[in-house]
Design an enzyme around this catalytic site. Sequence first.
Site, short mmCIF file in Angstrom:
data_model
loop_
_atom_site.label_atom_id
_atom_site.label_comp_id
_atom_site.label_asym_id
_atom_site.label_seq_id
_atom_site.Cartn_x
_atom_site.Cartn_y
_atom_site.Cartn_z
N GLU A 60 63.12 43.50 50.15
CA GLU A 60 63.73 42.41 49.40
C GLU A 60 64.45 41.42 50.32
O GLU A 60 64.47 40.23 50.06
CB GLU A 60 64.70 42.99 48.36
N HIS A 83 64.87 43.07 39.43
CA HIS A 83 64.05 43.51 40.58
C HIS A 83 62.90 42.53 40.84
O HIS A 83 61.88 42.91 41.44
CB HIS A 83 63.41 44.90 40.33
N ASN A 122 73.76 39.93 50.61
CA ASN A 122 73.73 40.56 49.29
C ASN A 122 75.15 41.06 49.02
O ASN A 122 75.58 42.05 49.59
CB ASN A 122 72.72 41.72 49.31
N ARG A 132 71.25 36.79 47.62
CA ARG A 132 70.67 37.45 46.45
C ARG A 132 71.58 37.19 45.25
O ARG A 132 72.78 37.44 45.32
CB ARG A 132 70.57 38.95 46.69
N ARG A 138 71.22 55.47 35.14
CA ARG A 138 71.07 54.71 33.89
C ARG A 138 70.08 55.41 32.97
O ARG A 138 69.06 55.93 33.44
CB ARG A 138 70.59 53.29 34.16
N GLY A 163 62.45 53.46 47.27
CA GLY A 163 62.73 54.79 47.85
C GLY A 163 61.88 55.91 47.30
O GLY A 163 61.24 56.65 48.06
N HIS A 184 58.61 49.97 40.62
CA HIS A 184 59.72 50.00 41.59
C HIS A 184 60.63 51.17 41.22
O HIS A 184 61.28 51.16 40.18
CB HIS A 184 60.49 48.66 41.52
N LEU A 185 60.64 52.21 42.06
CA LEU A 185 61.45 53.40 41.78
C LEU A 185 62.47 53.58 42.89
O LEU A 185 62.19 54.18 43.94
CB LEU A 185 60.54 54.65 41.68
N GLY A 186 63.66 53.02 42.71
CA GLY A 186 64.75 53.22 43.66
C GLY A 186 65.86 53.95 42.93
O GLY A 186 65.58 54.84 42.11
N ASN A 187 67.13 53.58 43.18
CA ASN A 187 68.18 54.11 42.31
C ASN A 187 68.02 53.49 40.93
O ASN A 187 68.08 54.16 39.93
CB ASN A 187 69.56 53.79 42.89
N ASN A 226 58.08 57.18 48.83
CA ASN A 226 58.22 58.45 49.55
C ASN A 226 57.92 59.72 48.78
O ASN A 226 57.72 60.76 49.39
CB ASN A 226 59.66 58.56 50.09
P1 ADP Z 1 68.20 51.28 46.03
O1 ADP Z 1 67.69 50.24 47.00
O2 ADP Z 1 67.90 51.01 44.59
O3 ADP Z 1 69.62 51.70 46.26
P2 ADP Z 1 66.20 52.98 47.26
O4 ADP Z 1 65.01 52.13 47.08
O5 ADP Z 1 66.72 53.19 48.63
O6 ADP Z 1 67.37 52.60 46.28
O7 ADP Z 1 65.83 54.43 46.65
C1 ADP Z 1 66.77 55.44 46.54
C2 ADP Z 1 66.08 56.65 45.92
O8 ADP Z 1 64.95 57.01 46.72
C3 ADP Z 1 66.98 57.88 45.86
O9 ADP Z 1 66.86 58.51 44.61
C4 ADP Z 1 66.40 58.76 46.95
O10 ADP Z 1 66.57 60.13 46.67
C5 ADP Z 1 64.94 58.40 46.89
N1 ADP Z 1 64.24 58.79 48.12
C6 ADP Z 1 64.41 58.29 49.36
N2 ADP Z 1 63.61 58.96 50.25
C7 ADP Z 1 62.94 59.89 49.53
C8 ADP Z 1 61.99 60.90 49.85
N3 ADP Z 1 61.56 61.08 51.10
N4 ADP Z 1 61.52 61.66 48.85
C9 ADP Z 1 61.95 61.50 47.59
N5 ADP Z 1 62.85 60.57 47.22
C10 ADP Z 1 63.34 59.77 48.17
#
Ligand code: ADP
Length: 409
Positions: free
Chosen positions: A379, A175, A7, A86, A236, A325, A203-206, A329
């Site tokens: 992924e 995504h 990636n 990717r 964003r 993330g 899907h809730l990441g960054n 979590n």
């Molecule tokens: P990406 O792959 O898009 O960079 P991730 O899927 O790793 O991102 O997600 C990152 C997000 O997940 C960040 O906002 C981080 O704070 C949040 N995160 C990770 N672990 C936890 C947790 N235990 N509780 C709440 N948020 C979490």
Amino acid sequence: MHVLVLNSGSSSIKFSLFEMPDEREVSSGAIEKIGNHDAKVTLKFLSDESKLTQPILSHSDGLKIIANFLAKKVLTNQKLSAIGHRVVHGGETYSDPQIITDSVLRKIDDLSVLAPLHNPPNAEGIRVSQKIFPQADQVAIFDTAFHSTLPSRAYRYPIPSSLYQKYGIRVYGMHGTSHQYVTQQATNHLGKPTESVNLITIHLGNGCSMTAVKNGKSIDTSMGLSPLAGLMMGTRSGDIDPAIPFFLSEQAGMSPAEVDHLLNHESGLKGIADENDLREVLKQQEQGNENAQLALDMYCYRIKKYIGAYVAVLGRVDALVFTAGVGENSAFVREKCLTGLEALGIQLDSSKNDQQVSAVRELQATGGTIKILVVPTNEELAIAQQTFKLLREKKKKFCVFLPVFSSPE
Ligand code: ADP
């Protein structure tokens, strides 16, 4: 057989090496801050991890370090089967993984106009990888591909048709590899045939996005022409009134590049709470910070609105699927965006929601008609699976010993 997943970003290369068909990740790591004298190298092999800081001035130098590590420590006397890359944007051309030929690579370059931040470094990573591993089969896996099944009523924007025809302005969605992977995992968990599963994948990441999956296929998704659309994200904005950029240009004298930076890098959670990391926002909210509270209210409210919209679009929903993330979590976020949806058949069991388990799990209360699942995304594994499947279908031979480079190291 080993499949290497790469990636490549503008200043980073992340890698994972999988043993296939067992799907075991044996090695992974990253080179970050490429182009600097203090680039960061992380190399993992099973449970061993090493971290170094050293000058790495190009993607080529970064990939040579990875190649040497794999050749000397991981794949000693074993062959590399293939490399899966990717690639963010496949436009309307690619709805499936592709073996990378000169024409595929040229097309990825051409599509940079639709993904100017992502496709150029993806293509650079492929070029470097072709030079370093000239005999390996290289495969492109497109992040837009899963959304190629969107109907035109979902992918067209209500702007003059000539703009779609001339410039390809439409919803592509992103995504896709993650939405597809968790769709498959959820389908296996539910024990239903893929063709009859309806899901809302969250899907809730960054970056954050949601997809309405009907009969196993993506029929709507929250990101658009670019990853800027849809949900509120780490930095964003997600959906805003399209007049805001003109207002900023006229009233604040901002240039297109400044508006672009503002909406992509200074907005979302960061814009409201000064923090893009959700864990930090949660900490500040616990300490009574009102901006953090507002950011979380907005973040969850927007997810809730999309759930409502996608229930309407799908009619029948088997399950909501939380992933990445935050989705995997944060019990807080899941609870906050599902509260008040009982009339739709969505009822969370708070005690199940609070348990931390890193596996597919169900969180709905008895009486809820829509299941609520947490499904860890992967992924890298999805890219390895698709690469392996494509090469097997093409009956490609798997046989490349890794070269060892004298520099840099
Ligand atoms: P990406 O792959 O898009 O960079 P991730 O899927 O790793 O991102 O997600 C990152 C997000 O997940 C960040 O906002 C981080 O704070 C949040 N995160 C990770 N672990 C936890 C947790 N235990 N509780 C709440 N948020 C979490």
